[in-house]
Design an enzyme around this catalytic site. Sequence first.
Site, PDB file in Angstrom:
ATOM      1  N   ARG A 120      49.679  53.984  39.670  1.00 45.63           N
ATOM      2  CA  ARG A 120      48.303  53.871  39.170  1.00 45.63           C
ATOM      3  C   ARG A 120      47.356  54.601  40.104  1.00 45.63           C
ATOM      4  NH1 ARG A 120      48.676  47.643  37.926  1.00 45.63           N
ATOM      5  NH2 ARG A 120      46.725  47.646  39.048  1.00 45.63           N
ATOM      6  N   ARG A 127      31.766  31.439  35.055  1.00 48.11           N
ATOM      7  CA  ARG A 127      31.562  32.697  35.772  1.00 48.11           C
ATOM      8  C   ARG A 127      30.093  33.001  35.989  1.00 48.11           C
ATOM      9  NH1 ARG A 127      36.573  35.689  33.878  1.00 48.11           N
ATOM     10  NH2 ARG A 127      36.488  37.814  34.597  1.00 48.11           N
ATOM     11  N   LYS A 139      46.141  34.798  41.223  1.00 51.48           N
ATOM     12  CA  LYS A 139      45.471  33.644  40.598  1.00 51.48           C
ATOM     13  C   LYS A 139      46.148  33.195  39.302  1.00 51.48           C
ATOM     14  CE  LYS A 139      41.346  34.549  38.988  1.00 51.48           C
ATOM     15  NZ  LYS A 139      41.243  34.418  37.528  1.00 51.48           N
ATOM     16  N   ARG A 188      35.973  46.510  43.648  1.00 56.79           N
ATOM     17  CA  ARG A 188      36.312  45.371  42.793  1.00 56.79           C
ATOM     18  C   ARG A 188      36.261  44.057  43.579  1.00 56.79           C
ATOM     19  NH1 ARG A 188      41.468  47.217  40.525  1.00 56.79           N
ATOM     20  NH2 ARG A 188      40.548  49.156  39.842  1.00 56.79           N
TER      21      ARG A 188
HETATM   22  P1  AMP Z   1      39.483  38.203  32.806  1.00 50.24           P
HETATM   23  O1  AMP Z   1      40.857  38.436  32.304  1.00 50.24           O
HETATM   24  O2  AMP Z   1      39.253  36.785  33.249  1.00 50.24           O
HETATM   25  O3  AMP Z   1      39.042  39.186  33.832  1.00 50.24           O
HETATM   26  O4  AMP Z   1      38.508  38.408  31.548  1.00 50.24           O
HETATM   27  C1  AMP Z   1      38.492  39.619  30.830  1.00 50.24           C
HETATM   28  C2  AMP Z   1      37.131  39.828  30.193  1.00 50.24           C
HETATM   29  O5  AMP Z   1      36.826  38.746  29.301  1.00 50.24           O
HETATM   30  C3  AMP Z   1      35.968  39.856  31.168  1.00 50.24           C
HETATM   31  O6  AMP Z   1      35.791  41.122  31.731  1.00 50.24           O
HETATM   32  C4  AMP Z   1      34.804  39.454  30.273  1.00 50.24           C
HETATM   33  O7  AMP Z   1      34.383  40.538  29.451  1.00 50.24           O
HETATM   34  C5  AMP Z   1      35.442  38.418  29.373  1.00 50.24           C
HETATM   35  N1  AMP Z   1      35.304  37.057  29.964  1.00 50.24           N
HETATM   36  C6  AMP Z   1      36.318  36.247  30.377  1.00 50.24           C
HETATM   37  N2  AMP Z   1      35.841  35.085  30.850  1.00 50.24           N
HETATM   38  C7  AMP Z   1      34.492  35.163  30.744  1.00 50.24           C
HETATM   39  C8  AMP Z   1      33.430  34.285  31.102  1.00 50.24           C
HETATM   40  N3  AMP Z   1      33.646  33.086  31.660  1.00 50.24           N
HETATM   41  N4  AMP Z   1      32.157  34.704  30.835  1.00 50.24           N
HETATM   42  C9  AMP Z   1      31.917  35.884  30.270  1.00 50.24           C
HETATM   43  N5  AMP Z   1      32.864  36.767  29.945  1.00 50.24           N
HETATM   44  C10 AMP Z   1      34.150  36.417  30.170  1.00 50.24           C
END
Ligand code: AMP
Length: 196
Positions: A135, A90, A15, A146
Amino acid sequence: MSARLIIVGPPGAGKGTQAGRIAEAVGVPAISTGDIFRKNVAEGTPLGVQAKAIMDAGEYVPDELTNELVKSRLAEADAEQGFLLDGYPRTVGQVAYLDALLAEQGTAVDAVVQLVADQDALVARLLKRAEEQGRTDDNEETIRRRQEVYTEQTAPIVAAYAERGLVLDIDGLGGIDEVGDRIQAALAARGITAGV
Ligand code: AMP
C-alpha cells in the site's frame, strides 16, 4: 449484571479485533457503527444511500442519522443486557445523546476501554504493514496525519468519560492475546467479567 462498554483506540492498535474478543468474553454484542453504515451502503438501503457520499468524502454522518441508527440497534433484544460500542460516540453531541438514551432506561455507560500506544511504535507497525501489503499510498506522513486526526477527534469524547472516572487505559502494544488479557484484567477490576 450487565455491561455497557465503549472501545476507542488509534488506527493500527487492533481495536476491531479486541472489540470482538471483549464482546465474546463479556457476553454482549459488539456494535460498530462503521460496519452498520457499510452494510447499509452495500445493500443500498435508504440510510445507505444517504450515508454513502458522506462516507466516501471521509466525513462524519450527521448526528441525527447516526443517533437514530444506534437507538434502534440498542433496542434489539441482544443488547438488552449490554453492548460494546465501537466507533460511537464520536462527537460530543453523540455522547449527550447516548447519555440521555441510557438514562431513559435507568442505565449508563460502565466503562470506556482506551487502547493507548506509543505513536512512533504504532507508525512503525503501520509502515511495515503497508510495505508488506504494497500500500504505497500509506506513507509516514499520511499515517502520522491519521493519528493526529484521531487524537484531535477522540480527545473531547474521552475527556467527557474521564471526568466520570470511566476510562480504562490499556497498553495496546503487544500480541493479540497479551492485549486482550490486559483488557480483561482491567474490566475484571471494575467487576465486569465473563457472562454478565
Ligand atoms: P469506521 O469504520 O468506524 O471508521 O467508520 C466508517 C465511516 O462511517 C466513518 O468515516 C463515518 O463516515 C461513518 N461513521 C461511523 N461511525 C460514525 C459516528 N459515530 N458518527 C458519524 N459517522 C460515523
